[in-house]
Design a protein around this motif. Structure first.
Motif, PDB file in Angstrom:
ATOM      1  N   UNK A 167      17.573  -2.338  -0.418  1.00  0.00           N
ATOM      2  CA  UNK A 167      16.631  -1.123  -0.353  1.00  0.00           C
ATOM      3  C   UNK A 167      15.349  -1.502  -1.134  1.00  0.00           C
ATOM      4  N   UNK A 168      15.468  -2.114  -2.265  1.00  0.00           N
ATOM      5  CA  UNK A 168      14.466  -2.415  -3.177  1.00  0.00           C
ATOM      6  C   UNK A 168      13.553  -3.627  -2.312  1.00  0.00           C
ATOM      7  N   UNK A 169      14.347  -4.529  -1.900  1.00  0.00           N
ATOM      8  CA  UNK A 169      13.688  -5.539  -0.943  1.00  0.00           C
ATOM      9  C   UNK A 169      12.741  -5.059  -0.059  1.00  0.00           C
ATOM     10  N   UNK A 170      13.411  -4.172   0.778  1.00  0.00           N
ATOM     11  CA  UNK A 170      12.543  -3.610   1.903  1.00  0.00           C
ATOM     12  C   UNK A 170      11.326  -2.869   1.404  1.00  0.00           C
ATOM     13  N   UNK A 171      11.434  -2.075   0.380  1.00  0.00           N
ATOM     14  CA  UNK A 171      10.210  -1.228  -0.187  1.00  0.00           C
ATOM     15  C   UNK A 171       9.217  -2.237  -0.720  1.00  0.00           C
ATOM     16  N   UNK A 172       9.750  -3.445  -1.320  1.00  0.00           N
ATOM     17  CA  UNK A 172       8.689  -4.426  -1.780  1.00  0.00           C
ATOM     18  C   UNK A 172       8.105  -5.145  -0.511  1.00  0.00           C
ATOM     19  N   UNK A 173       8.614  -5.431   0.406  1.00  0.00           N
ATOM     20  CA  UNK A 173       8.125  -6.173   1.549  1.00  0.00           C
ATOM     21  C   UNK A 173       7.068  -5.231   2.003  1.00  0.00           C
ATOM     22  N   UNK A 174       7.382  -3.881   2.437  1.00  0.00           N
ATOM     23  CA  UNK A 174       6.253  -2.951   2.806  1.00  0.00           C
ATOM     24  C   UNK A 174       5.113  -2.853   1.755  1.00  0.00           C
ATOM     25  N   UNK A 175       5.276  -2.933   0.666  1.00  0.00           N
ATOM     26  CA  UNK A 175       4.189  -3.151  -0.449  1.00  0.00           C
ATOM     27  C   UNK A 175       3.364  -4.363  -0.351  1.00  0.00           C
ATOM     28  N   UNK A 176       4.088  -5.486  -0.152  1.00  0.00           N
ATOM     29  CA  UNK A 176       3.390  -6.668   0.132  1.00  0.00           C
ATOM     30  C   UNK A 176       2.376  -6.813   1.326  1.00  0.00           C
ATOM     31  N   UNK A 177       3.065  -6.187   2.347  1.00  0.00           N
ATOM     32  CA  UNK A 177       2.220  -5.848   3.575  1.00  0.00           C
ATOM     33  C   UNK A 177       1.056  -4.983   3.574  1.00  0.00           C
ATOM     34  N   UNK A 180      -0.702  -4.624   0.693  1.00  0.00           N
ATOM     35  CA  UNK A 180      -1.663  -5.410  -0.242  1.00  0.00           C
ATOM     36  C   UNK A 180      -2.066  -6.551   0.773  1.00  0.00           C
ATOM     37  N   UNK A 181      -1.527  -7.103   1.508  1.00  0.00           N
ATOM     38  CA  UNK A 181      -2.070  -8.240   2.619  1.00  0.00           C
ATOM     39  C   UNK A 181      -3.268  -7.593   3.480  1.00  0.00           C
ATOM     40  N   UNK A 182      -2.886  -6.324   3.871  1.00  0.00           N
ATOM     41  CA  UNK A 182      -3.933  -5.524   4.822  1.00  0.00           C
ATOM     42  C   UNK A 182      -5.014  -5.095   4.038  1.00  0.00           C
ATOM     43  N   UNK A 183      -5.083  -4.850   2.603  1.00  0.00           N
ATOM     44  CA  UNK A 183      -6.125  -4.387   2.003  1.00  0.00           C
ATOM     45  C   UNK A 183      -6.951  -5.631   1.544  1.00  0.00           C
TER      46      UNK A 183
END
Length: 133
Positions: free
Chosen positions: A113-123, A125-128
């Motif tokens: 669950x934490x890995x999935x949420x962090x991956x979404x956060x990385x995405x 940041x990449x978009x930003x």
């Protein structure tokens, strides 16, 4: 940035805490596992999910983004494995045919669950970064 993690178990109250038990932060992992297993004694619906929500706030306090990850599994009758922490030894992940405590750290980060949420956060940041001139 802040995060909130919770284990939700079908045989427990919606709050995530077993029916009449208090979820104590002072209890050890072993004590929390023992309490949950005791509360689930005789309960056949042992479906569970770990949920993690991460919120990132701007300097003015407004929320820039929230992400959520979920990992579905079930609660075993006895602990298995020695890795991880918390409820990992009793959280069975059917897709892996192992508990969180039996997975390597890398495997756990891929599906947790934490890995999935962090991956979404990385995405996010990449978009930003792509939008920054």
């Amino acid at each position: 940035m802040g995060d909130r993690r919770r284990l939700r178990v079908s045989g427990t109250r919606p709050s995530g805490c077993p029916r009449h038990l208090l979820c104590s932060l002072r209890a050890t992992d072993h004590e929390r596992i023992a309490r949950l297993l005791n509360e689930l004694d005789g309960v056949s619906d042992r479906r569970a999910e770990f949920i993690c929500v991460i919120a990132l706030a701007r300097p003015d306090g407004t929320i820039a983004v929230t992400t959520e990850g979920r990992c579905h599994g079930e609660i075993l009758y006895t602990p298995q494995g020695s890795g991880g922490f918390g409820y990992d030894p009793i959280f069975w992940v059917p897709s892996q045919q192992r508990t969180f405590a039996q997975l390597s750290t890398a495997e756990k980060h891929q599906i947790s669950h934490r890995g999935q949420a962090l991956q979404q956060l990385r995405t996010y940041f990449a978009q930003q970064l792509q939008q920054t001139p």
